[in-house]
Design a protein around this motif. Structure first.
Motif, PDB file in Angstrom:
ATOM      1  N   HIS A 154       0.829  -1.208   0.000  1.00 29.17           N
ATOM      2  CA  HIS A 154       0.000   0.000   0.000  1.00 29.17           C
ATOM      3  C   HIS A 154       0.865   1.261   0.000  1.00 29.17           C
ATOM      4  O   HIS A 154       0.540   2.241  -0.686  1.00 29.17           O
ATOM      5  CB  HIS A 154      -0.946   0.002   1.194  1.00 29.17           C
ATOM      6  N   LEU A 155       1.962   1.238   0.761  1.00 29.08           N
ATOM      7  CA  LEU A 155       2.868   2.389   0.790  1.00 29.08           C
ATOM      8  C   LEU A 155       3.479   2.632  -0.593  1.00 29.08           C
ATOM      9  O   LEU A 155       3.568   3.776  -1.041  1.00 29.08           O
ATOM     10  CB  LEU A 155       3.985   2.172   1.813  1.00 29.08           C
ATOM     11  N   CYS A 156       3.897   1.565  -1.255  1.00 30.05           N
ATOM     12  CA  CYS A 156       4.498   1.701  -2.588  1.00 30.05           C
ATOM     13  C   CYS A 156       3.500   2.268  -3.589  1.00 30.05           C
ATOM     14  O   CYS A 156       3.849   3.142  -4.399  1.00 30.05           O
ATOM     15  CB  CYS A 156       5.039   0.361  -3.067  1.00 30.05           C
ATOM     16  N   ILE A 157       2.274   1.809  -3.543  1.00 31.90           N
ATOM     17  CA  ILE A 157       1.239   2.320  -4.456  1.00 31.90           C
ATOM     18  C   ILE A 157       0.984   3.800  -4.189  1.00 31.90           C
ATOM     19  O   ILE A 157       0.912   4.612  -5.117  1.00 31.90           O
ATOM     20  CB  ILE A 157      -0.063   1.495  -4.330  1.00 31.90           C
ATOM     21  N   ALA A 158       0.869   4.172  -2.908  1.00 31.13           N
ATOM     22  CA  ALA A 158       0.648   5.579  -2.549  1.00 31.13           C
ATOM     23  C   ALA A 158       1.852   6.427  -2.957  1.00 31.13           C
ATOM     24  O   ALA A 158       1.688   7.552  -3.448  1.00 31.13           O
ATOM     25  CB  ALA A 158       0.371   5.698  -1.055  1.00 31.13           C
ATOM     26  N   ALA A 159       3.064   5.897  -2.768  1.00 30.93           N
ATOM     27  CA  ALA A 159       4.278   6.628  -3.150  1.00 30.93           C
ATOM     28  C   ALA A 159       4.292   6.887  -4.659  1.00 30.93           C
ATOM     29  O   ALA A 159       4.607   7.997  -5.101  1.00 30.93           O
ATOM     30  CB  ALA A 159       5.514   5.843  -2.723  1.00 30.93           C
ATOM     31  N   GLU A 160       3.948   5.878  -5.432  1.00 33.23           N
ATOM     32  CA  GLU A 160       3.925   6.041  -6.885  1.00 33.23           C
ATOM     33  C   GLU A 160       2.906   7.095  -7.311  1.00 33.23           C
ATOM     34  O   GLU A 160       3.149   7.887  -8.223  1.00 33.23           O
ATOM     35  CB  GLU A 160       3.652   4.703  -7.556  1.00 33.23           C
ATOM     36  N   LYS A 161       1.772   7.146  -6.623  1.00 36.26           N
ATOM     37  CA  LYS A 161       0.764   8.166  -6.937  1.00 36.26           C
ATOM     38  C   LYS A 161       1.312   9.559  -6.615  1.00 36.26           C
ATOM     39  O   LYS A 161       1.144  10.491  -7.403  1.00 36.26           O
ATOM     40  CB  LYS A 161      -0.516   7.897  -6.142  1.00 36.26           C
ATOM     41  N   PHE A 162       1.973   9.697  -5.467  1.00 40.59           N
ATOM     42  CA  PHE A 162       2.557  10.987  -5.090  1.00 40.59           C
ATOM     43  C   PHE A 162       3.570  11.426  -6.145  1.00 40.59           C
ATOM     44  O   PHE A 162       3.582  12.586  -6.566  1.00 40.59           O
ATOM     45  CB  PHE A 162       3.226  10.896  -3.718  1.00 40.59           C
ATOM     46  N   ILE A 163       4.414  10.501  -6.585  1.00 38.84           N
ATOM     47  CA  ILE A 163       5.445  10.813  -7.575  1.00 38.84           C
ATOM     48  C   ILE A 163       4.811  11.286  -8.888  1.00 38.84           C
ATOM     49  O   ILE A 163       5.293  12.242  -9.508  1.00 38.84           O
ATOM     50  CB  ILE A 163       6.363   9.599  -7.802  1.00 38.84           C
ATOM     51  N   LEU A 164       3.729  10.644  -9.301  1.00 37.20           N
ATOM     52  CA  LEU A 164       3.041  11.066 -10.526  1.00 37.20           C
ATOM     53  C   LEU A 164       2.490  12.481 -10.410  1.00 37.20           C
ATOM     54  O   LEU A 164       2.453  13.228 -11.381  1.00 37.20           O
ATOM     55  CB  LEU A 164       1.912  10.092 -10.867  1.00 37.20           C
ATOM     56  N   GLU A 165       2.070  12.846  -9.197  1.00 43.28           N
ATOM     57  CA  GLU A 165       1.525  14.193  -8.970  1.00 43.28           C
ATOM     58  C   GLU A 165       2.627  15.247  -8.826  1.00 43.28           C
ATOM     59  O   GLU A 165       2.363  16.436  -8.941  1.00 43.28           O
ATOM     60  CB  GLU A 165       0.645  14.197  -7.714  1.00 43.28           C
ATOM     61  N   HIS A 166       3.837  14.805  -8.500  1.00 42.43           N
ATOM     62  CA  HIS A 166       4.959  15.718  -8.254  1.00 42.43           C
ATOM     63  C   HIS A 166       6.144  15.251  -9.102  1.00 42.43           C
ATOM     64  O   HIS A 166       7.075  14.637  -8.594  1.00 42.43           O
ATOM     65  CB  HIS A 166       5.334  15.724  -6.776  1.00 42.43           C
ATOM     66  N   GLU A 167       6.120  15.565 -10.361  1.00 43.23           N
ATOM     67  CA  GLU A 167       7.038  14.987 -11.335  1.00 43.23           C
ATOM     68  C   GLU A 167       8.501  15.373 -11.168  1.00 43.23           C
ATOM     69  O   GLU A 167       9.360  14.808 -11.834  1.00 43.23           O
ATOM     70  CB  GLU A 167       6.567  15.330 -12.746  1.00 43.23           C
ATOM     71  N   LYS A 168       8.819  16.306 -10.288  1.00 43.73           N
ATOM     72  CA  LYS A 168      10.216  16.742 -10.196  1.00 43.73           C
ATOM     73  C   LYS A 168      11.118  15.703  -9.517  1.00 43.73           C
ATOM     74  O   LYS A 168      12.326  15.830  -9.524  1.00 43.73           O
ATOM     75  CB  LYS A 168      10.323  18.095  -9.485  1.00 43.73           C
ATOM     76  N   PHE A 169      10.527  14.668  -8.936  1.00 51.47           N
ATOM     77  CA  PHE A 169      11.314  13.654  -8.239  1.00 51.47           C
ATOM     78  C   PHE A 169      11.392  12.373  -9.054  1.00 51.47           C
ATOM     79  O   PHE A 169      10.402  11.898  -9.583  1.00 51.47           O
ATOM     80  CB  PHE A 169      10.685  13.322  -6.883  1.00 51.47           C
ATOM     81  N   SER A 170      12.584  11.806  -9.145  1.00 51.69           N
ATOM     82  CA  SER A 170      12.718  10.504  -9.795  1.00 51.69           C
ATOM     83  C   SER A 170      13.313   9.478  -8.827  1.00 51.69           C
ATOM     84  O   SER A 170      13.006   8.304  -8.904  1.00 51.69           O
ATOM     85  CB  SER A 170      13.575  10.613 -11.054  1.00 51.69           C
ATOM     86  N   ASP A 171      14.159   9.931  -7.906  1.00 53.63           N
ATOM     87  CA  ASP A 171      14.778   9.045  -6.929  1.00 53.63           C
ATOM     88  C   ASP A 171      13.953   9.062  -5.649  1.00 53.63           C
ATOM     89  O   ASP A 171      13.654  10.138  -5.121  1.00 53.63           O
ATOM     90  CB  ASP A 171      16.212   9.512  -6.653  1.00 53.63           C
ATOM     91  N   TRP A 172      13.562   7.886  -5.162  1.00 50.34           N
ATOM     92  CA  TRP A 172      12.739   7.838  -3.950  1.00 50.34           C
ATOM     93  C   TRP A 172      13.014   6.563  -3.166  1.00 50.34           C
ATOM     94  O   TRP A 172      13.594   5.617  -3.675  1.00 50.34           O
ATOM     95  CB  TRP A 172      11.257   7.968  -4.278  1.00 50.34           C
ATOM     96  N   ARG A 173      12.582   6.599  -1.895  1.00 49.43           N
ATOM     97  CA  ARG A 173      12.715   5.436  -1.030  1.00 49.43           C
ATOM     98  C   ARG A 173      11.630   5.481   0.044  1.00 49.43           C
ATOM     99  O   ARG A 173      10.988   6.516   0.251  1.00 49.43           O
ATOM    100  CB  ARG A 173      14.097   5.371  -0.394  1.00 49.43           C
ATOM    101  N   ILE A 174      11.448   4.345   0.708  1.00 51.69           N
ATOM    102  CA  ILE A 174      10.529   4.277   1.844  1.00 51.69           C
ATOM    103  C   ILE A 174      11.357   3.973   3.090  1.00 51.69           C
ATOM    104  O   ILE A 174      12.184   3.058   3.097  1.00 51.69           O
ATOM    105  CB  ILE A 174       9.454   3.201   1.637  1.00 51.69           C
ATOM    106  N   ASP A 175      11.148   4.772   4.135  1.00 53.19           N
ATOM    107  CA  ASP A 175      11.802   4.579   5.423  1.00 53.19           C
ATOM    108  C   ASP A 175      10.754   4.270   6.481  1.00 53.19           C
ATOM    109  O   ASP A 175       9.572   4.627   6.327  1.00 53.19           O
ATOM    110  CB  ASP A 175      12.548   5.844   5.860  1.00 53.19           C
ATOM    111  N   ILE A 176      11.198   3.650   7.550  1.00 48.75           N
ATOM    112  CA  ILE A 176      10.345   3.442   8.719  1.00 48.75           C
ATOM    113  C   ILE A 176      11.010   4.120   9.904  1.00 48.75           C
ATOM    114  O   ILE A 176      12.211   3.967  10.120  1.00 48.75           O
ATOM    115  CB  ILE A 176      10.159   1.940   9.036  1.00 48.75           C
ATOM    116  N   ILE A 177      10.218   4.872  10.650  1.00 48.61           N
ATOM    117  CA  ILE A 177      10.656   5.402  11.937  1.00 48.61           C
ATOM    118  C   ILE A 177       9.883   4.629  12.996  1.00 48.61           C
ATOM    119  O   ILE A 177       8.646   4.646  13.006  1.00 48.61           O
ATOM    120  CB  ILE A 177      10.375   6.914  12.080  1.00 48.61           C
ATOM    121  N   ALA A 178      10.606   3.929  13.860  1.00 46.89           N
ATOM    122  CA  ALA A 178      10.001   3.136  14.932  1.00 46.89           C
ATOM    123  C   ALA A 178      10.302   3.824  16.261  1.00 46.89           C
ATOM    124  O   ALA A 178      11.467   4.046  16.603  1.00 46.89           O
ATOM    125  CB  ALA A 178      10.568   1.717  14.921  1.00 46.89           C
TER     126      ALA A 178
END
Length: 125
Positions: free
Chosen positions: A81-105
């Protein structure tokens, strides 16, 4: 009524944890650009910039470890779900091509000066 109280408590702890995570990330040089970004598939707690990299952050907070470590709550389904949401955000904000997912515990109690924050970088890579 008891379930409502537990749900409200979880929301309060979650919001506190997200605020702690924002301070932690900012102190580590990241720039927060969005919070609680929602899609049909789910929510991304924090979106930040780390240099030229867009960082999607999932925050998990526990007041104790009786339910396990906070990071263990990020299941494979949650990651999808995070990856799908991230991809949607990237499509809406085209200036980014490099991305990652982090966890803060985060483990600790609100108001305590002693909280444990663990940062797991690039958990999708």
């Amino acid at each position: 009524m008891e379930n409502d109280t537990k749900s409200t408590y979880r929301q309060i702890i979650g919001a506190w944890g997200e605020n702690e995570a924002v301070h932690f990330l900012e102190n580590n040089g990241l720039i927060i650009i969005d919070r609680n970004y929602r899609t049909r598939e789910g929510e991304i707690d924090i979106v930040a910039e780390d240099g030229s990299t867009l960082v999607f952050v999932e925050v998990k907070t526990r007041s104790n470890l009786s339910s396990g470590f906070p990071e263990e709550a990020v299941t494979p389904i949650k990651m999808t779900h995070l990856c799908i949401a991230a991809e949607k955000f990237i499509l809406e904000h085209e200036k980014f091509s490099d991305w990652r997912i982090d966890i803060i515990a985060i483990t600790g109690k609100m108001g305590s000066k002693k909280i444990d924050i663990k940062w797991f970088k690039d958990v999708n890579g």
